[in-house]
Design a protein around this motif. Structure first.
Motif, PDB file in Angstrom:
ATOM      1  N   ASP B  67      30.595  29.539  32.093  1.00  0.00           N
ATOM      2  CA  ASP B  67      30.575  30.387  33.295  1.00  0.00           C
ATOM      3  C   ASP B  67      29.187  30.427  33.928  1.00  0.00           C
ATOM      4  OD1 ASP B  67      32.822  31.360  31.482  1.00  0.00           O
ATOM      5  OD2 ASP B  67      33.265  32.438  33.327  1.00  0.00           O
ATOM      6  N   GLN B  68      28.183  30.503  33.068  1.00  0.00           N
ATOM      7  CA  GLN B  68      26.810  30.642  33.553  1.00  0.00           C
ATOM      8  C   GLN B  68      26.358  29.443  34.396  1.00  0.00           C
ATOM      9  OE1 GLN B  68      25.877  31.158  29.420  1.00  0.00           O
ATOM     10  NE2 GLN B  68      24.496  32.867  29.881  1.00  0.00           N
ATOM     11  N   SER B  92      36.941  34.615  34.274  1.00  0.00           N
ATOM     12  CA  SER B  92      36.184  35.762  34.779  1.00  0.00           C
ATOM     13  C   SER B  92      35.284  35.450  35.961  1.00  0.00           C
ATOM     14  CB  SER B  92      35.346  36.380  33.649  1.00  0.00           C
ATOM     15  OG  SER B  92      36.165  37.199  32.840  1.00  0.00           O
ATOM     16  N   THR B  93      35.227  34.189  36.376  1.00  0.00           N
ATOM     17  CA  THR B  93      34.390  33.847  37.528  1.00  0.00           C
ATOM     18  C   THR B  93      35.249  33.860  38.784  1.00  0.00           C
ATOM     19  OG1 THR B  93      32.944  32.507  36.147  1.00  0.00           O
ATOM     20  CG2 THR B  93      32.849  32.108  38.516  1.00  0.00           C
ATOM     21  N   LYS B 157      40.881  38.943  40.935  1.00  0.00           N
ATOM     22  CA  LYS B 157      40.935  40.254  40.270  1.00  0.00           C
ATOM     23  C   LYS B 157      41.956  40.259  39.131  1.00  0.00           C
ATOM     24  CE  LYS B 157      40.203  44.871  40.236  1.00  0.00           C
ATOM     25  NZ  LYS B 157      40.844  45.095  38.942  1.00  0.00           N
ATOM     26  N   GLN B 158      43.153  39.707  39.395  1.00  0.00           N
ATOM     27  CA  GLN B 158      44.180  39.660  38.348  1.00  0.00           C
ATOM     28  C   GLN B 158      43.739  38.773  37.182  1.00  0.00           C
ATOM     29  OE1 GLN B 158      47.231  38.304  41.202  1.00  0.00           O
ATOM     30  NE2 GLN B 158      48.568  39.909  40.398  1.00  0.00           N
ATOM     31  N   GLN B 160      40.682  38.203  36.250  1.00  0.00           N
ATOM     32  CA  GLN B 160      39.663  38.937  35.488  1.00  0.00           C
ATOM     33  C   GLN B 160      40.286  39.890  34.482  1.00  0.00           C
ATOM     34  OE1 GLN B 160      37.091  40.921  38.245  1.00  0.00           O
ATOM     35  NE2 GLN B 160      35.875  39.088  38.656  1.00  0.00           N
ATOM     36  N   THR B 161      41.337  40.577  34.918  1.00  0.00           N
ATOM     37  CA  THR B 161      42.054  41.493  34.014  1.00  0.00           C
ATOM     38  C   THR B 161      42.629  40.714  32.835  1.00  0.00           C
ATOM     39  OG1 THR B 161      42.643  42.932  35.851  1.00  0.00           O
ATOM     40  CG2 THR B 161      43.976  43.124  33.851  1.00  0.00           C
ATOM     41  N   HIS B 163      41.637  37.841  31.633  1.00  0.00           N
ATOM     42  CA  HIS B 163      40.601  37.323  30.755  1.00  0.00           C
ATOM     43  C   HIS B 163      40.023  38.428  29.872  1.00  0.00           C
ATOM     44  CE1 HIS B 163      36.462  35.601  29.862  1.00  0.00           C
ATOM     45  NE2 HIS B 163      37.315  34.871  29.181  1.00  0.00           N
ATOM     46  N   LEU B 164      39.833  39.612  30.445  1.00  0.00           N
ATOM     47  CA  LEU B 164      39.338  40.743  29.656  1.00  0.00           C
ATOM     48  C   LEU B 164      40.327  41.064  28.534  1.00  0.00           C
ATOM     49  CD1 LEU B 164      37.379  43.053  29.146  1.00  0.00           C
ATOM     50  CD2 LEU B 164      38.578  44.389  30.897  1.00  0.00           C
TER      51      LEU B 164
END
Lengths: 260, 260
Positions: B67-68, B92-93, B157-158, B160-161, B163-164
């Motif tokens: 990601d970085q 998450s990106t 957004k979805q 990200q959820t 992945h979390l």
């Protein structure tokens, strides 16, 4: 062999059903007679709820109750079954908890997680036996062999280590799934999307060293993602999940920081 | 379709191998030419390590790096591929990290954990696609359908959820296994004894609500066992495990205290 079950919960139910295939379940005791009857009916046993009804003409009495209740159960039954072999099924309760009140004491511990509505694969379930008397240890080993291919004579200390390890591998991993579900539920995202990931993670850990199988932002030391994900949890007022996220991530990071 | 991979790590390797079945992998780029060659050789592609070697005659460029590194990669390649569809593979990106530098930006996110030495079941791996342009979204959806039965058009957004949630379900549960192994290893107890428990716990959670499947001393509120197990961890100087034990147990206890 003739066996009596004290308790009618998940462990008692699964054990009684499995033992009934090759042995006779004589009685099922529960303080709640209806609970006793529910299990007794399944295994053709007598349901009882009074200790003075306990039949001493059995080869084995299995106490399958919560750890907290084991001491009061042995105290209340030993005088009715003074010469019977009595075992408990707990990972973390020492043999001595029975042995202090009863000379023919033993342990019969199945390393598995039990639910009422799921079949148990007993043949593959590791069973751990311990007994105060050599003869009883031989008896319990034989009984365990009638259920499972994986029978071990373990001390109370070794069993405690196993049970502690099982709390991490089973209870805590299940709580990780539960937290994962809470996160997607809150955004109306379907939890079943995570099923392949959950199964692959478990498969990997049972075919390799889980340390080598670790993935994710904490292992990579990706501070941007770590910060962003903590922020997402804080935003949704889930401080409980945020605290666990922080501590687990720190643990993973420290475990892998010197590995690159 | 003609595809170029930027990156030669686990995700790039598994994606390239899978895509090669029905598509052509044209180039594999890695700053480390040897890494690029290792993967390129497996998929009959050209290995490159200079951005000016990038061939613009491809339908898709997949950035599969940490990601970085995504931001610096898109900054360095966009001028060589100004009109190509370029996607990243990160949960998450946000899409905007690419879109800010490149108009034909997209995401191609596989929800799975990848290891070099394990086959991926792509047909069952959920794939999440997103794109700045409608036409590109249709293209990515078609490409995803060529790999998997489970393709979804999700917003950043979805994703990200998801992945979390995956960090809890996968990275944290794997760390639970790793901690469990450390505990038994310290006492020369065989970790493989826990395999049936690990698999049953994962199976249960994917066939039922994991909250309903929770077991263990914390759920039962068994303070004696909780105290004893914390003591065992403290005794062995594992304060890191003790802290996690305490926080996870508290979380489980609070989640179930009002359920009895």
């Amino acid at each position: 062999m003739k066996i009596t079950l004290i308790g009618a919960g998940r462990v008692a139910t699964h054990l009684a059903r499995a033992l009934k295939q090759q042995h006779q379940i004589v009685q099922v005791f529960s303080r709640d007679l209806q609970h006793a009857e529910t299990l007794a009916d399944q295994v053709n046993a007598q349901a009882i709820n009074q200790v003075n009804q306990l039949d001493p003409h059995v080869d084995l009495v299995i106490i399958a109750v919560s750890d907290q209740a084991i001491f009061s159960v042995i105290e209340s039954i030993t005088s009715y079954l003074p010469d019977n072999l009595i075992v408990h099924t707990s990972g973390s309760t020492s043999l001595s908890v029975l042995q202090n009140s009863h000379y023919r004491a033993g342990v019969f511990y199945p390393l598995q997680t039990f639910s009422f509505d799921r079949e148990v694969n007993w043949a593959e379930t590791p069973l751990f036996v311990e007994a105060a008397e050599q003869q009883d240890l031989a008896f319990l080993t034989e009984l365990a062999n009638s259920l499972s291919h994986r029978v071990y004579q373990y001390s109370s200390k070794q069993r405690q280590t196993l049970h502690l390890s099982a709390v991490f591998a089973c209870n805590f991993s299940n709580y990780c799934y539960d937290m994962a579900k809470q996160i997607v539920d809150a955004e109306q995202v379907d939890f079943s999307l995570l099923y392949p990931l959950i199964m692959e993670t478990a498969n990997k850990a049972t075919q390799n060293d889980p340390k080598q199988m670790q993935t994710g932002p904490a292992m990579r030391g990706d501070q941007n993602i770590l910060k962003m994900q903590r922020h997402l949890l804080a935003e949704t007022q889930r401080n409980d999940l945020e605290n666990i996220y922080a501590l687990m991530s720190e643990g993973i990071y420290k475990r892998h920081i010197n590995q690159e």
